[in-house]
Design a protein around this motif. Structure first.
Motif, PDB file in Angstrom:
ATOM      1  N   LEU A 215      42.404  43.058  38.545  1.00  0.00           N
ATOM      2  CA  LEU A 215      43.070  44.037  37.692  1.00  0.00           C
ATOM      3  C   LEU A 215      43.588  43.390  36.415  1.00  0.00           C
ATOM      4  N   ILE A 216      44.032  42.149  36.511  1.00  0.00           N
ATOM      5  CA  ILE A 216      44.462  41.369  35.344  1.00  0.00           C
ATOM      6  C   ILE A 216      43.987  39.932  35.549  1.00  0.00           C
ATOM      7  N   GLU A 217      43.160  39.465  34.642  1.00  0.00           N
ATOM      8  CA  GLU A 217      42.677  38.089  34.695  1.00  0.00           C
ATOM      9  C   GLU A 217      43.715  37.169  34.054  1.00  0.00           C
ATOM     10  N   ASN A 218      43.942  36.003  34.646  1.00  0.00           N
ATOM     11  CA  ASN A 218      44.880  35.010  34.118  1.00  0.00           C
ATOM     12  C   ASN A 218      46.221  35.655  33.780  1.00  0.00           C
ATOM     13  N   VAL A 219      46.779  36.356  34.738  1.00  0.00           N
ATOM     14  CA  VAL A 219      48.010  37.114  34.525  1.00  0.00           C
ATOM     15  C   VAL A 219      49.141  36.200  34.036  1.00  0.00           C
ATOM     16  N   ALA A 220      49.756  36.583  32.936  1.00  0.00           N
ATOM     17  CA  ALA A 220      50.882  35.860  32.324  1.00  0.00           C
ATOM     18  C   ALA A 220      50.555  34.383  32.069  1.00  0.00           C
ATOM     19  N   GLY A 221      49.273  34.085  31.851  1.00  0.00           N
ATOM     20  CA  GLY A 221      48.878  32.715  31.550  1.00  0.00           C
ATOM     21  C   GLY A 221      49.032  31.741  32.703  1.00  0.00           C
ATOM     22  N   THR A 222      49.079  32.257  33.925  1.00  0.00           N
ATOM     23  CA  THR A 222      49.297  31.407  35.102  1.00  0.00           C
ATOM     24  C   THR A 222      48.027  30.777  35.646  1.00  0.00           C
ATOM     25  N   GLY A 223      46.865  31.258  35.164  1.00  0.00           N
ATOM     26  CA  GLY A 223      45.613  30.786  35.730  1.00  0.00           C
ATOM     27  C   GLY A 223      45.231  31.526  37.002  1.00  0.00           C
ATOM     28  N   ARG A 224      46.037  32.477  37.393  1.00  0.00           N
ATOM     29  CA  ARG A 224      45.785  33.287  38.583  1.00  0.00           C
ATOM     30  C   ARG A 224      45.426  34.700  38.159  1.00  0.00           C
ATOM     31  N   ASN A 225      44.757  35.423  39.044  1.00  0.00           N
ATOM     32  CA  ASN A 225      44.402  36.810  38.771  1.00  0.00           C
ATOM     33  C   ASN A 225      45.255  37.744  39.623  1.00  0.00           C
ATOM     34  N   LEU A 226      45.489  38.943  39.098  1.00  0.00           N
ATOM     35  CA  LEU A 226      46.146  39.986  39.877  1.00  0.00           C
ATOM     36  C   LEU A 226      45.017  40.851  40.434  1.00  0.00           C
ATOM     37  N   VAL A 227      44.945  40.957  41.760  1.00  0.00           N
ATOM     38  CA  VAL A 227      43.840  41.664  42.399  1.00  0.00           C
ATOM     39  C   VAL A 227      44.328  42.845  43.225  1.00  0.00           C
ATOM     40  N   ALA A 228      43.464  43.848  43.344  1.00  0.00           N
ATOM     41  CA  ALA A 228      43.778  45.042  44.129  1.00  0.00           C
ATOM     42  C   ALA A 228      43.790  44.703  45.613  1.00  0.00           C
ATOM     43  N   THR A 229      44.705  45.347  46.348  1.00  0.00           N
ATOM     44  CA  THR A 229      44.787  45.125  47.791  1.00  0.00           C
ATOM     45  C   THR A 229      44.495  46.394  48.588  1.00  0.00           C
ATOM     46  N   ARG A 230      44.010  47.434  47.891  1.00  0.00           N
ATOM     47  CA  ARG A 230      43.566  48.644  48.586  1.00  0.00           C
ATOM     48  C   ARG A 230      42.514  49.337  47.751  1.00  0.00           C
ATOM     49  N   ASN A 231      41.776  50.214  48.387  1.00  0.00           N
ATOM     50  CA  ASN A 231      40.741  50.994  47.706  1.00  0.00           C
ATOM     51  C   ASN A 231      41.335  52.295  47.176  1.00  0.00           C
ATOM     52  N   ILE A 232      40.923  52.664  45.976  1.00  0.00           N
ATOM     53  CA  ILE A 232      41.301  53.941  45.384  1.00  0.00           C
ATOM     54  C   ILE A 232      40.006  54.646  45.003  1.00  0.00           C
ATOM     55  N   LYS A 233      39.827  55.844  45.525  1.00  0.00           N
ATOM     56  CA  LYS A 233      38.638  56.620  45.225  1.00  0.00           C
ATOM     57  C   LYS A 233      38.878  57.443  43.966  1.00  0.00           C
ATOM     58  N   VAL A 234      37.778  57.867  43.346  1.00  0.00           N
ATOM     59  CA  VAL A 234      37.864  58.778  42.212  1.00  0.00           C
ATOM     60  C   VAL A 234      38.345  60.123  42.736  1.00  0.00           C
ATOM     61  N   LYS A 235      39.267  60.730  41.994  1.00  0.00           N
ATOM     62  CA  LYS A 235      39.803  62.036  42.406  1.00  0.00           C
ATOM     63  C   LYS A 235      38.675  63.073  42.430  1.00  0.00           C
ATOM     64  N   ALA A 236      38.614  63.793  43.534  1.00  0.00           N
ATOM     65  CA  ALA A 236      37.542  64.811  43.690  1.00  0.00           C
ATOM     66  C   ALA A 236      37.798  66.039  42.860  1.00  0.00           C
TER      67      ALA A 236
END
Length: 122
Positions: A101-122
């Protein structure tokens, strides 16, 4: 310094102190059941690290927010910046577990990743 180890459920009560042996600064740790306690207390004294968890808004999804976490620990003093940056980002559905979701978050060298699935609203 006294710590309660958070590496496993045992919760060892640790005592850590800086000492000088043969002219070299060293950290002595007592109270640990295993070597992970030594590593934890040493990191806490020298450079505390944490995994950051948060939620981001999602557009076009079947729910409005997605849970997320850093893919590895970040310096404890970077937590506020990680959360500030995350608060400015809106993800777009669909979102899958592990999506960056965010690459290299706050310059930490780490990424912020999703921990659940979200479907497109029907």
């Amino acid at each position: 310094m006294e710590y309660t180890c958070i590496v496993c459920p045992r919760g060892c009560h640790l005592t850590a102190e800086k000492v000088i042996e043969n002219g070299v600064e060293k950290i002595n740790v007592t109270g640990n059941f295993c070597p992970r306690g030594v590593k934890y207390a040493t990191e806490e004294m020298t450079r505390p690290m944490r995994t950051v968890t948060t939620s981001l808004y999602v557009t076009g999804g079947d729910i409005a927010m997605v849970s997320a976490k850093t893919n590895d620990t970040v310096p404890k003093d970077s937590i506020d910046e990680v959360l500030k940056e995350a608060s400015r980002v809106v993800a777009k559905a669909p979102v899958k577990v592990g999506d960056v979701l965010i690459e290299n978050v706050a310059g930490t060298g780490r990424n912020l990743v999703a921990t659940r699935n979200i479907k497109v609203k029907a």
